[in-house]
Design a protein around this motif. Structure first.
Motif, mmCIF file in Angstrom:
data_model
loop_
_atom_site.group_PDB
_atom_site.id
_atom_site.type_symbol
_atom_site.label_atom_id
_atom_site.label_comp_id
_atom_site.label_asym_id
_atom_site.label_seq_id
_atom_site.Cartn_x
_atom_site.Cartn_y
_atom_site.Cartn_z
ATOM 1 N N GLY A 175 65.441 79.218 79.942
ATOM 2 C CA GLY A 175 65.069 79.767 81.235
ATOM 3 C C GLY A 175 65.403 81.237 81.367
ATOM 4 O O GLY A 175 64.621 82.023 81.921
ATOM 5 N N GLY A 188 61.907 82.004 81.729
ATOM 6 C CA GLY A 188 61.663 81.414 83.042
ATOM 7 C C GLY A 188 60.918 82.301 84.007
ATOM 8 O O GLY A 188 60.104 81.815 84.813
ATOM 9 N N ILE A 235 57.166 74.481 85.208
ATOM 10 C CA ILE A 235 57.836 73.831 84.090
ATOM 11 C C ILE A 235 57.706 72.325 84.258
ATOM 12 O O ILE A 235 57.975 71.774 85.342
ATOM 13 N N ILE A 258 65.818 75.713 84.822
ATOM 14 C CA ILE A 258 64.794 76.752 84.663
ATOM 15 C C ILE A 258 64.194 77.153 86.007
ATOM 16 O O ILE A 258 63.804 78.312 86.212
ATOM 17 N N TYR A 276 64.653 80.480 88.014
ATOM 18 C CA TYR A 276 63.976 81.701 87.582
ATOM 19 C C TYR A 276 62.560 81.799 88.153
ATOM 20 O O TYR A 276 61.809 82.710 87.803
ATOM 21 N N ASN A 304 59.703 72.965 89.166
ATOM 22 C CA ASN A 304 60.012 71.922 88.190
ATOM 23 C C ASN A 304 59.290 70.636 88.569
ATOM 24 O O ASN A 304 59.434 70.127 89.677
#
Length: 688
Positions: free
Chosen positions: A564, A568, A574, A645, A648, A652
């Motif tokens: 990340g 990221g 992600i 991650i 950043y 997710n």
């Protein structure tokens, strides 16, 4: 008078003779011989026991010579086991124990481990259910030791009819599915001492056939020791008078050779005591081999103790020299036949990949074996672009450098590292990740070495996870392993603080499309990423896609954090590819995290580390609908790499498969769900 056979002490040097001895005994230990089911061992024994006969109680006998004196030398083959006591409507197998357990944790030792159901149609593999490791808060009150009434066996069936179609029936014997396990001059497994005793009796019987000793000697491998030695009692009731009876018994912490009056044989030999008067004997010589971890699934007998048994068996038969030790054949063809047969469905390639990487050790920070195996399985285009970053993550990128997305699965598994070594060689272990400690206690252990420079790694050391002698609570406070030698020898072999330790690993097929294997979390996700990469033509991508196999997810999301920090800020989103810990087990309530196995991949909307934005969830659902991919949605416990991650700037989204018995050696998956997962990863990767 009681005399010791051999005093136990950790071995400092293991000789080739020691290795040959314990490997032979380990084959005896591996024989399946449950009470009244000793016949299951006959095929393996027949080749090394010519001239032996079997009676209607399942005893094996050999008579050598005639006249006087008349001697009998006997052991007992069976080990406490289970039978099928019921099959639930959901397809789970319930058990009843046969015989009395010799250890208070005997039943619990089977949780999360594979069993063999010895059906009339052949062996059926099952795994004993255990509470999901991620659901510790739901089970915080489950502190008592598990008994047989709490054991549920998962055979991969979803109904009673499916379980019965596998050939399972009431009263089928059920035994632990164990490897042939030796370490540092020890043979290890259930009733290792008793099996060493039978190896000595059988070997003495074979040697006696070539001798010319006066009188008659009757050698007996008896049945139903678990019920008071009733098999031997049946022999004694019909044999007539004897001048001597020698019993080679089960193992104890202190080995001994003692002449016992019949009245002192005890409750465990009650059937013998009832009938022995007809032989004219008033006392019996009892030989007890010394063992470590008596009465457990890792009971261990040393080569020196086996040789002492052989010598005593020879003397009881009237000849001085110890016989050569016989070793039964291993029926490996039968044991692996099902695993080697090609699948008849569409999931053979996925299964093969999973089996290739699942059994590799991947302790956090020591994932290199898994990384190399995954790299070797990449298609040529991906292999040429694969890089390993400074954290150890494996990264493959494809497509033009815009609108970047990433898919990430982790290579590591919950496991252990060496924390400290005591002078006697006991190794205290540090737990890495959310280990369920009771699931490793009293099981085979393996210590793995890392590479030094460009040289190959040393072969792994075998040992055992040390069981408690007794317990009032389910979980051990500390985890300890022993590799059969003292600390000085371990250090000389290269063992250091921080070495990786795992249990014995063997992924197996269950019924239908189900598999069981330690490391499904997250070798299943790693498998899905591999197959998605294999299906993608990188030249058709309209944006950048990164496929990431991360390190050190368990216990800190460390590899993902490093990824990340480097990537990221450029990611649009992600996708975390990891287990959806499902309550689709017999031990969990269904009000939370219920995603049935076999019903499709799971869109992991919420867990303890992240919630997926509605727009991103809709993107996944739309792609699944467009491709006809079966999908489920849910919330569960745990966190994924994407949680490290997302800070950043990349949302997710969890892409999962429903898994049972998380963070234990008995994890279960369904290949249909993995196939759906591969399809959704591929669809999202190539979407414009």
């Amino acid at each position: 008078m009681t005399t010791p056979l051999v005093a136990q002490s950790p071995a400092t040097a293991v000789t080739p003779a020691d290795v040959a001895t314990v490997e032979a005994v380990a084959r005896w230990v591996a024989l399946a011989a449950p009470p009244s089911g000793e016949a299951h061992a006959l095929d393996a024994l027949r080749g090394v026991l010519p001239g032996w006969t079997r009676d209607n109680m399942g005893n094996l006998m050999k008579r050598v010579g005639s006249g006087s004196p008349r001697r009998m030398i006997a052991c007992a083959m069976d080990v406490p086991a289970f039978v099928v006591s019921g099959i639930t409507e959901q397809g789970y197998i319930r058990l009843h124990r046969t015989g009395v357990a010799a250890h208070p944790l005997w039943d619990q030792f089977h949780e999360a481990h594979q069993l063999r159901i010895l059906s009339a149609r052949g062996d059926v593999t099952g795994v004993v259910a255990i509470a999901n490791g991620h659901f510790a808060r739901q089970h915080r009150g489950d502190t008592t030791v598990v008994g047989v009434d709490q054991l549920w066996v998962d055979v991969g069936a979803s109904s009673k009819a499916q379980a019965e179609a596998l050939g399972i029936a009431l009263l089928d014997p059920v035994v632990a599915s164990r490897p042939v396990w030796t370490y540092a001059g020890y043979a290890s497994g259930p009733a290792a001492g008793a099996r060493a005793s039978c190896a000595a009796v059988a070997s003495a019987g074979a040697a006696a056939a070539a001798s010319s000793q006066p009188g008659e000697t009757i050698y007996v491998l008896s049945s139903q020791r678990s019920f008071g030695w009733v098999g031997l009692a049946a022999v004694l009731a019909r044999v007539g008078t004897l001048d001597a009876l020698t019993l080679l018994d089960e193992g104890k912490a202190a080995g001994s050779a003692v002449m016992l009056p019949v009245a002192r044989l005890g409750q465990t030999k009650r059937a013998v005591s009832r009938v022995i008067a007809s032989t004219g004997l008033d006392s019996v010589r009892v030989l007890t081999p010394a063992v470590r971890f008596a009465g457990t699934l890792v009971e261990s007998v040393a080569a020196a103790d086996v040789r002492a048994l052989l010598q005593e068996a020879a003397r009881a038969g009237g000849f001085a020299n110890a016989p050569a030790l016989l070793a039964p054949a291993l029926d490996t063809a039968k044991a692996t036949e099902n695993a080697r047969l090609p699948r008849r469905d569409a999931y053979g390639a996925i299964e093969k990949t999973f089996m290739t990487i699942a059994d590799l050790p991947g302790v956090p920070g020591h994932e290199w074996r898994v990384r190399e195996a995954i790299t070797a399985l990449l298609p040529a285009w991906a292999k040429s672009r694969a890089v390993v970053d400074s954290a150890g993550n494996l990264i493959v990128s494809a497509g033009p450098d815009r609108d970047s997305i990433a898919f990430i699965a982790h290579m590591d598994e919950v496991s252990f590292e060496v924390e400290s070594i005591s002078r006697d060689g006991m190794v205290r272990l540090a737990r890495r990740g959310g280990v369920v400690p009771s699931a490793w206690e009293g099981q085979p252990a393996a210590l793995h070495f890392d590479r030094v420079g460009n040289s190959d790694a040393q072969p792994s050391l075998r040992g055992v996870f040390v069981p408690r002698d007794s317990a009032r609570v389910k979980a051990p406070a500390v985890s300890t392993a022993w590799f059969g030698v003292d600390s000085a020898t371990l250090v000389a072999q290269g063992v250091r603080v921080g070495n990786a330790v795992t249990g014995y690993k063997r992924a197996s097929r269950l019924g239908g499309t189900r598999l069981t294997g330690r490391g499904s979390d997250d070798r299943t996700g790693s498998t899905a990423l591999l197959h998605a990469v294999q299906r993608i033509d990188p030249n058709t991508l309209t944006h950048k896609v990164l496929f990431v196999w991360s390190v050190r997810e368990e216990g800190g999301l460390n590899g993902a954090g490093a990824f990340g920090a480097n990537h990221g800020r450029s990611l649009q989103r992600i996708y975390s590819v990891d287990t959806f810990v499902s309550s689709d087990t017999p031990l969990e309530g269904k009000a939370f995290a219920y995603a049935p196995l076999g019903q499709g991949f799971v869109l992991r909307g919420l867990d303890d580390g992240a919630i997926s934005p509605p727009a991103e969830r809709q993107r996944v659902l739309s792609a699944a609908r467009a491709q006809g991919i079966p999908v489920q949605q849910g919330t569960t416990h745990g966190a994924t790499d994407g949680s490290a991650i997302a800070p950043y700037g990349a949302p997710n989204v969890g892409l999962s498969w429903p898994g049972r018995y998380s963070h234990t050696p008995g994890e279960v998956l369904d290949l249909r769900d993995v196939d759906a997962l591969v399809r959704i990863i591929t669809a999202l990767a190539v979407a414009r």
